[in-house]
Scaffold this active site. Structure first.
Site, PDB file in Angstrom:
ATOM      1  N   ASP A 180     -13.881   8.369 -20.287  1.00  0.00           N
ATOM      2  CA  ASP A 180     -14.539   9.650 -20.523  1.00  0.00           C
ATOM      3  C   ASP A 180     -15.156   9.660 -21.908  1.00  0.00           C
ATOM      4  O   ASP A 180     -15.505   8.593 -22.431  1.00  0.00           O
ATOM      5  CB  ASP A 180     -13.526  10.793 -20.329  1.00  0.00           C
ATOM      6  CG  ASP A 180     -14.163  12.037 -19.699  1.00  0.00           C
ATOM      7  OD1 ASP A 180     -15.077  12.591 -20.327  1.00  0.00           O
ATOM      8  OD2 ASP A 180     -13.744  12.438 -18.604  1.00  0.00           O
ATOM      9  N   HIS A 255     -15.716  17.086 -23.254  1.00  0.00           N
ATOM     10  CA  HIS A 255     -15.462  16.782 -21.843  1.00  0.00           C
ATOM     11  C   HIS A 255     -14.183  15.964 -21.659  1.00  0.00           C
ATOM     12  O   HIS A 255     -13.343  16.260 -20.796  1.00  0.00           O
ATOM     13  CB  HIS A 255     -16.671  16.037 -21.285  1.00  0.00           C
ATOM     14  CG  HIS A 255     -16.661  15.812 -19.810  1.00  0.00           C
ATOM     15  ND1 HIS A 255     -16.019  14.737 -19.219  1.00  0.00           N
ATOM     16  CD2 HIS A 255     -17.234  16.500 -18.801  1.00  0.00           C
ATOM     17  CE1 HIS A 255     -16.200  14.784 -17.917  1.00  0.00           C
ATOM     18  NE2 HIS A 255     -16.930  15.846 -17.629  1.00  0.00           N
ATOM     19  N   SER A 619     -15.962  17.085 -12.272  1.00  0.00           N
ATOM     20  CA  SER A 619     -15.255  16.479 -13.399  1.00  0.00           C
ATOM     21  C   SER A 619     -13.922  17.164 -13.657  1.00  0.00           C
ATOM     22  O   SER A 619     -12.990  16.544 -14.170  1.00  0.00           O
ATOM     23  CB  SER A 619     -16.098  16.557 -14.674  1.00  0.00           C
ATOM     24  OG  SER A 619     -17.026  15.519 -14.737  1.00  0.00           O
TER      25      SER A 619
END
Length: 842
Positions: A180, A255, A619
């Site tokens: 990620d 994220h 996600s």
């Protein structure tokens, strides 16, 4: 990323002089990154310590696996001697193939695939492809990044956590590897548990933590046990910006911090955003360990060469689960979508016993939009859970308009005058001077005397979506002018955009529907009183109150599949032929998810500087499943990756909280007005059931050899299989339908087809009754219709499907295995093309 950064395929046309490489003139001399795989098998295919399954019917290329490429002595998977040796082998090959020429090797892949990433011209790539040692040369491609209440919604506190001893032991001993955007190690969600219970780093994990100025010594602990970053492919392109991308595992985006905390963040962390408390957060497996492999970046997304390096390292370090909230930016070319460097590296990871979870992608709701293709990967779509934050504005004409905004309301029982920013300009400002003045980004443009104590109206345009204007700045403007609150109306050009609830530190609301915004502005304009001759406004007659959106509401219609969640059927190749594999595998919470946020995360500007953020996307759904898989792995440590996937799939729920069918949104615009019952191509086996997955009763197991037979059964695939695995295909007629998956998908049913499934009992002795509902236009028969199965035994089910009509439309059914001990095993069935009579016109 989840705020939708569409990163296109980026190939360097000219970088000037960089690290000794000079760009050449002419199309044939364009330099780019290529991923090169060799015919020798990678190290992970040898070690018994890696839980690899025996390959009983296939052989390596004769003479190609010589003594130079076998692990020597007792060198372990983490021993740097072997890595260094393989790297020297790769360097030697490059020197021989490109004698005297300039090139730059970015990575040596040691573990899952044997190969390297190199920056060369297209002519040099052709030279490498002609070498006998080289199996495959692929142009690098780009990729993109595709909870306070969800533990309760999934029933963890009263179910799965209780079964495993409570939240303070849930997931203990399991390491989840995240590919990620990195992690913020200072976040309390990743702090070392302060309980007195021992919390050792699992002995099977051998990863390290990079130490950089952005990621200092001590950033890792017994919770965050590994952290590295991979950016060579981005750096060689000249697009890496160290000031915002961070040459370290630190998360400058947000994220990666968000996804890691969803899966394995600590339990009971207060969620405070914009001064408001929204409960306490917990990961799905709060006692699991986290290892971070940063390969995605805020400013450009990422590249396959870096992602493969990250996956390779994660497997070598000994993670138990790999979680990828990322998808490729384009469908892989070639004879099958499954043959690409990322999926093939993940196949080797599965062979090593690693469970792989990937987001389905945010390209729904159109068919064949799924971006995770292979049967060895567990693909997760996004669904809404039952908690929603509702806000509304009540107008002076008693009309109530819904909206969003995590904001306090105005004083109860009081109406406030509405004043548009466009009607509150100071004497020095005109719309001609600043066409964006209506977005309330500059308080110096507005007259405080007109705004003070009133509700300021601002327009929400595409500039907010692009980050050129922000809610935070508009709120600051309102504060500077002493406004009582802010009302945003949606610009009519912002179509099909769904807002996450946005935190506001003062009364406010965003009217998220263009139609409702039109009603609001019509009321406002009609209420203005103007001078008869000058037409100047003499009185602002419109008034309103804001209800506020800090308190959640709970809906019985949840879960439902979100419009953006990518859908099946699974595309088998670049021609969009349908694969005999069901995707997604299931859906999990992915909409409006509270989770940890990086202190410097900029992916969502509205949460800049906050400790938590609310995000939506597949996600967010994937790490929910990664965390739940850790609970299964903890309870069943010997489960294979396919067994873990089976436990999740066969126990998934088919119904919403109200007992009705799970619905799927079918359109971007007004998605709740365009929905219908979800099919397996929308939700796979259904909505994840965390507690039931820990007690599946029966499991469907598939091995590495099964996946290899499937790949070998694809017409013309033998060279690709050899290229990626170093193994030769024998004779195989196996296709996707024949893999022992907990689902049945037939892309083309010509008259009759018989498939078999094998179930293994992982619980006590039990008798099962078999029932089914046939897809429309298909008759189904299952043998046996009932059976007794002892613990540890296997039962074969023979399923015969026959077309009863000619139809090109997909239809769906189910097979259910109902145990006398209470276990229920659901098997979705999908048949697309049906031909009652033999049809030779393909």
């Amino acid at each position: 990323m989840e705020s939708v950064y569409w990163v296109h395929l980026m190939v360097v046309l000219c970088l000037g002089t960089f690290m000794g490489i000079v760009c050449q003139d002419g199309a044939d001399e364009v330099t780019a990154v290529y991923i090169v795989t060799l015919k020798q098998t990678a190290i992970s295919h040898y070690y018994g310590e890696l839980r690899k399954e025996t390959n009983v019917f296939r052989h390596v290329v004769p003479g190609k696996l010589d003594r130079l490429h076998r692990p020597r002595g007792n060198i372990s998977r983490s021993d740097p001697r072997y890595n260094s040796y393989i790297s020297r082998v790769h360097d030697s090959l490059l020197r021989r193939a490109l004698r005297g020429e300039q090139y730059l090797k970015l990575y040596s892949y040691h573990y899952l695939i044997n190969g390297f990433a190199v920056f060369v011209t297209s002519q040099q790539a052709e030279k490498l492809a002609r070498r006998r040692e080289v199996a495959n040369v692929v142009l690098d491609f780009s990729v993109r990044t595709a909870t306070t209440h969800t533990p309760q919604f999934l029933g963890l506190p009263q179910g799965a956590w209780v079964q495993e001893g409570g939240y303070d032991s849930a997931g203990e001993g399991i390491v989840i590897g995240f590919i990620d955007t990195g992690i913020d190690p200072t976040h309390p969600s990743f702090a070392v548990d302060r309980s007195e219970v021992a919390y050792p780093v699992p002995a099977h994990f051998s990863g390290i933590c990079e130490v950089t100025p952005d990621f200092p010594s001590g950033s890792c602990n017994r919770k965050l046990v590994g952290a590295r970053h991979f950016a060579a492919s981005a750096i060689i392109r000249g697009i890496f910006n160290a000031s915002q991308d961070y040459a370290s595992p630190f998360d400058g985006d947000g994220h990666g911090t968000h996804t890691a905390s969803i899966a394995a963040g600590n339990h009971g962390i207060p969620v405070v955003v914009a001064g408001h408390h929204f409960g306490n957060a917990s990961g799905m497996a709060p006692r699991a360990h986290i290892a971070v492999y940063k390969a995605l970046y805020k400013s450009f997304g990422g590249f396959a060469a870096d992602v493969v390096a990250a996956i390779d390292q994660a497997a070598q370090d000994g993670v138990d689960i790999v979680s990828l909230s990322i998808t490729p930016n384009r469908r892989p070319p070639g004879i099958a979508t499954f043959f690409n460097p990322i999926d093939m590296a993940l196949l080797s990871a599965v062979k090593a016993g690693i469970f792989v979870v990937q987001a389905a992608g945010n390209t729904g709701p159109s068919p064949k939009s799924v971006s995770s293709f292979s049967p060895w990967i567990f693909t997760v779509g996004a669904a809404a859970h039952d908690r929603v934050y509702s806000n509304s504005i009540v107008l002076g004409n008693n009309v109530t308009i819904p909206g969003v905004g995590l904001a306090p309301g105005t004083h109860r029982g009081r109406m406030y005058t509405l004043v548009s920013a466009l009607h509150a300009l100071n004497n020095n400002t005109t719309v001609a001077n600043d066409m964006y003045v209506g977005e309330c980004q500059d308080s110096s443009s507005l007259n405080e005397d007109l705004v003070q104590g009133n509700l300021l109206i601002c327009s929400y345009s595409i500039r907010f979506v692009l980050g050129l204007s922000t809610i935070k700045q508009a709120l600051q403007t309102a504060k500077n002018l002493s406004a009582a609150g802010v009302v945003f109306y949606m610009d009519p050009f912002v179509i099909g955009f769904q807002l996450n609830p946005i935190p506001m530190n003062m009364p406010g609301i965003i009217i998220s529907s263009p139609d409702d915004s039109k009603i609001f502005m019509q009321y406002y304009n009609r209420s203005l009183e103007r001078h008869g001759s000058t037409k100047e406004i003499v009185k602002f007659g419109a008034a309103a109150s804001i209800s506020g959106g800090l308190k959640p509401n709970y809906s019985n219609s949840a879960p439902k599949v979100m419009y953006y969640s990518a859908r099946g059927p699974d595309p088998e190749d670049s021609f969009l032929d349908d694969a005999d594999i069901m995707k997604p595998n299931l859906v999990a919470p992915g909409n409006f998810i509270w989770a940890a946020w990086s202190s410097l995360g900029t992916d969502s500007i509205e949460f800049l500087g906050e400790n938590f953020a609310m995000m939506s996307g597949t996600s967010m759904a994937a790490p929910h499943v990664s965390g739940l898989a850790a609970l299964i792995k903890q309870k069943f440590p010997k489960f294979s990756p396919s067994a873990i996937g089976s436990a999740l799939s066969t126990t998934a729920s088919l119904y919403n909280r109200n007992g009705g069918p799970i619905m799927a949104q079918r359109a971007y615009a007004n998605p709740d007005l365009n929905q219908s019952p979800a099919t397996p191509f929308d939700m796979g086996s259904g909505f994840v059931n965390a507690t039931a997955a820990l007690d599946p009763g029966l499991i469907f197991d598939a091995s590495y050899d099964d996946y290899m037979s499937f790949l070998c059964g694809i017409n013309g695939s033998a060279p690709m299989v050899l290229n990626y695995t170093g193994e030769m295909c024998g004779v195989s007629t196996m296709n996707g339908t024949d893999i022992n998956l907990p689902s049945i998908t037939i892309a083309r049913l010509e008259q009759t087809r018989t498939v078999q499934r094998r179930v293994t009992n992982v619980d006590s002795n039990e008798t099962y009754i078999v029932g089914w509902s046939a897809p429309y236009g298909v008759s189904v028969n299952v043998v046996p219709t009932h059976f007794f199965i002892a613990c540890g035994e296997t039962q074969t089910l023979t399923v015969t499907l026959s077309a009863t009509m000619n139809s090109p439309a997909a239809s769906f059914g189910r097979i259910g295995l109902f145990g006398k001990g209470g276990h229920i095993v659901n098997i979705p069935v999908a048949v697309i093309f049906k031909a009652k009579y033999n049809n030779t016109n393909r």
